[in-house]
Enzyme design. Structure first.
Site, PDB file in Angstrom:
ATOM      1  N   ASP A   1      -1.157   6.561   6.470  1.00 12.38           N
ATOM      2  CA  ASP A   1      -2.398   5.683   6.125  1.00 12.38           C
ATOM      3  C   ASP A   1      -2.829   4.889   7.228  1.00 12.38           C
ATOM      4  O   ASP A   1      -1.994   4.175   7.724  1.00 12.38           O
ATOM      5  CB  ASP A   1      -2.079   5.045   4.900  1.00 12.38           C
ATOM      6  CG  ASP A   1      -3.156   4.073   4.444  1.00 12.38           C
ATOM      7  OD1 ASP A   1      -4.033   3.816   5.138  1.00 12.38           O
ATOM      8  OD2 ASP A   1      -2.720   3.095   3.383  1.00 12.38           O
TER       9      ASP A   1
ATOM     10  N   TRP B   1       0.699  -1.220  -0.026  1.00  9.55           N
ATOM     11  CA  TRP B   1       0.094   0.036   0.050  1.00  9.55           C
ATOM     12  C   TRP B   1       0.743   1.173  -0.043  1.00  9.55           C
ATOM     13  O   TRP B   1       0.633   2.209  -0.621  1.00  9.55           O
ATOM     14  CB  TRP B   1      -0.925   0.092   1.309  1.00  9.55           C
ATOM     15  CG  TRP B   1      -1.867  -1.079   1.213  1.00  9.55           C
ATOM     16  CD1 TRP B   1      -2.050  -2.215   2.038  1.00  9.55           C
ATOM     17  CD2 TRP B   1      -2.864  -1.424   0.077  1.00  9.55           C
ATOM     18  NE1 TRP B   1      -3.095  -3.096   1.554  1.00  9.55           N
ATOM     19  CE2 TRP B   1      -3.502  -2.471   0.306  1.00  9.55           C
ATOM     20  CE3 TRP B   1      -3.165  -0.943  -1.302  1.00  9.55           C
ATOM     21  CZ2 TRP B   1      -4.496  -3.139  -0.552  1.00  9.55           C
ATOM     22  CZ3 TRP B   1      -4.199  -1.211  -1.929  1.00  9.55           C
ATOM     23  CH2 TRP B   1      -4.833  -2.612  -1.504  1.00  9.55           C
TER      24      TRP B   1
ATOM     25  N   LYS C   1     -11.586  -1.859   6.788  1.00  4.92           N
ATOM     26  CA  LYS C   1     -10.655  -2.814   7.395  1.00  4.92           C
ATOM     27  C   LYS C   1     -11.201  -2.915   9.208  1.00  4.92           C
ATOM     28  O   LYS C   1     -11.563  -4.055   9.426  1.00  4.92           O
ATOM     29  CB  LYS C   1      -9.458  -2.393   7.555  1.00  4.92           C
ATOM     30  CG  LYS C   1      -8.906  -1.945   6.039  1.00  4.92           C
ATOM     31  CD  LYS C   1      -8.535  -3.413   5.424  1.00  4.92           C
ATOM     32  CE  LYS C   1      -8.472  -3.089   3.948  1.00  4.92           C
ATOM     33  NZ  LYS C   1      -7.658  -2.562   3.257  1.00  4.92           N
TER      34      LYS C   1
HETATM   35  C1  LIG Z   1      -7.058  -2.035   2.196  1.00  4.61           C
HETATM   36  C2  LIG Z   1      -5.953  -0.803   2.265  1.00  4.61           C
HETATM   37  C3  LIG Z   1      -5.900   0.127   1.295  1.00  4.61           C
HETATM   38  C4  LIG Z   1      -6.685   0.154   0.155  1.00  4.61           C
HETATM   39  O1  LIG Z   1      -7.966   0.437   0.360  1.00  4.61           O
HETATM   40  P1  LIG Z   1      -8.943   0.675  -0.723  1.00  4.61           P
HETATM   41  O2  LIG Z   1     -10.187   1.507   0.076  1.00  4.61           O
HETATM   42  O3  LIG Z   1      -9.288  -0.698  -1.309  1.00  4.61           O
HETATM   43  O4  LIG Z   1      -8.619   1.769  -1.704  1.00  4.61           O
HETATM   44  C5  LIG Z   1      -4.995   1.139   1.618  1.00  4.61           C
HETATM   45  N1  LIG Z   1      -3.937   1.233   2.502  1.00  4.61           N
HETATM   46  C6  LIG Z   1      -4.238   0.083   3.568  1.00  4.61           C
HETATM   47  C7  LIG Z   1      -3.167   0.091   4.645  1.00  4.61           C
HETATM   48  C8  LIG Z   1      -5.203  -0.812   3.281  1.00  4.61           C
HETATM   49  O5  LIG Z   1      -5.068  -1.818   4.334  1.00  4.61           O
END
Ligand SMILES: *Cc1c(COP(=O)(O)O)cnc(C)c1O
Length: 360
Positions: free
Chosen positions: A171, A101, A195
């Site tokens: 993030d 990511w 998540k």
């Molecule tokens: C799942 C995830 C993403 C991507 O998320 P989307 O909403 O599918 O774009 C980005 N960063 C992390 C840390 C993730 O776990």
């Protein structure tokens, strides 16, 4: 049909209590005679839903008044572009690449700014967090970017990087609300909610006001400017109404559970059960350097691909589902988010013990 223990990395398990409440309110939300799905986002009932959601999140995370809370769409991945588009001043940004990511965010940023990779753990399949105490931060860096909990690899920063005074952007998709955070250490935190917080379709961004530029390059779409969203309190256009409503319910559930200190305690307890077993097992082993282990995502392997596949298949039959690891790591991964009860982790470890005895 009975519910399973769902170890999916995302979309992931939600609190059963929240799902039941939403079911009760499905046809008639609080006497409005309609579902939240059918409701105008400009209605009084919806205004209360989104305002309470924001306030509850502010309470949970202790978010200072000089930070905006934005409910956005496009998933976490859209932030990979929005961050450089909006924060570009000198046109330089520093990225710490600790997994897929972070790497995707780094690659996307290259479309808009000069993105530097100032540290990475790719040399060892992202199984650790690099030392970030003295990085070659660019004097012109508009921000330093991290992915704080690496969902695929199961690593988590235990100390934030030394950004040498540059704004930190993080993030937090897969550690959102899993433990207390000091928001003041960040210029921006954001996470896709699917998540640990709610249903897919919502991403929450918490941004210090001075980071939100008055104007950006005119080629940046109106919808992708933080200012547009901030000025309209996330209601510039129709937001993901139902998703925000469920997030709001999860926030209330977290408050009722005792808040983030309590969640941290529970999450540590749950993770310890699994890590202690991995450390003592002769068959299974964790893939992450101990000091960098995530409380949320726990990858592990047997070292034998066929045995891994057999384990995943038998676990599924036993009601322990979505344990297959990410294709880049192989093996297994148990995501044990806030809504995964301790009993679920205990059931997993009991099953692993039985499997180990049968396959010794
Ligand atoms: C799942 C995830 C993403 C991507 O998320 P989307 O909403 O599918 O774009 C980005 N960063 C992390 C840390 C993730 O776990």
């Amino acid at each position: 049909m009975a519910r399973v223990y769902n170890f999916s990395a995302g979309p992931a398990v939600l609190p059963e209590e929240v799902l039941k409440e939403a079911a009760d309110e499905m046809l008639d939300y609080k006497g409005t005679g309609m579902s939240v799905m059918e409701m105008s986002h400009r209605s009084a009932a919806y205004d209360t839903i989104i305002k309470e959601a924001e306030q509850d999140l502010r309470d949970l995370m202790n978010i200072p008044d000089n930070y905006k809370v934005l409910f956005l769409q496009g998933g976490a991945s859209q932030q990979f572009a929005m961050v450089p588009m909006n924060f570009k001043k000198n046109g330089v940004a520093d990225y710490i690449v600790t997994g897929q990511w972070a790497k995707k965010a780094f690659q996307e940023a290259q479309k808009y700014v000069k993105a530097n990779k100032v540290a990475t753990s790719e040399d060892e399949t992202f199984s650790y967090i690099p030392d970030c105490s003295d990085l070659p931060i660019d004097d012109d860096a508009d921000y330093v970017y991290i992915c704080e909990n690496n969902t695929i690899y199961g690593t988590k920063y235990k100390t934030l990087p030394n950004t040498k005074g540059k704004p930190l952007v993080s993030d937090i998709s897969s550690c959102f609300l899993s433990e207390p955070v000091d928001v003041t250490k960040y210029a921006m935190l954001y996470g896709g909610v699917q998540k640990n917080v709610g249903p897919a379709g919502v991403v929450i961004a918490i941004i210090r006001e001075d980071m939100i530029p008055e104007s950006v390059d005119e080629s940046v779409p109106t919808m992708l400017q933080y200012k547009t969203q901030a000025d309209a309190d996330s209601l510039y256009n129709t937001p993901p109404c139902y998703g925000i409503y469920i997030c709001g319910k999860v926030f209330k559930w977290l408050k009722k559970m005792g808040g983030l200190e309590e969640m941290k305690k529970r999450n540590e307890e749950k993770a310890k059960i699994l890590y202690d077993f991995l450390d003592s097992s002769k068959l299974f082993k964790g893939t992450v350097r101990k000091e960098d282990r995530s409380l949320m995502n726990v990858p592990f392997v047997t070292g034998d691909k066929d045995l891994d596949a057999k384990f995943v298949a038998e676990a599924t039959k036993a009601g322990l589902v979505n344990l297959k690891g990410h294709r880049t790591v192989g093996g297994m991964r148990a995501s044990i988010y806030n809504a995964m009860p301790k009993a679920g982790v205990e059931a997993l470890v009991d099953f692993m013990k039985k499997f180990e005895a049968e396959n010794a």
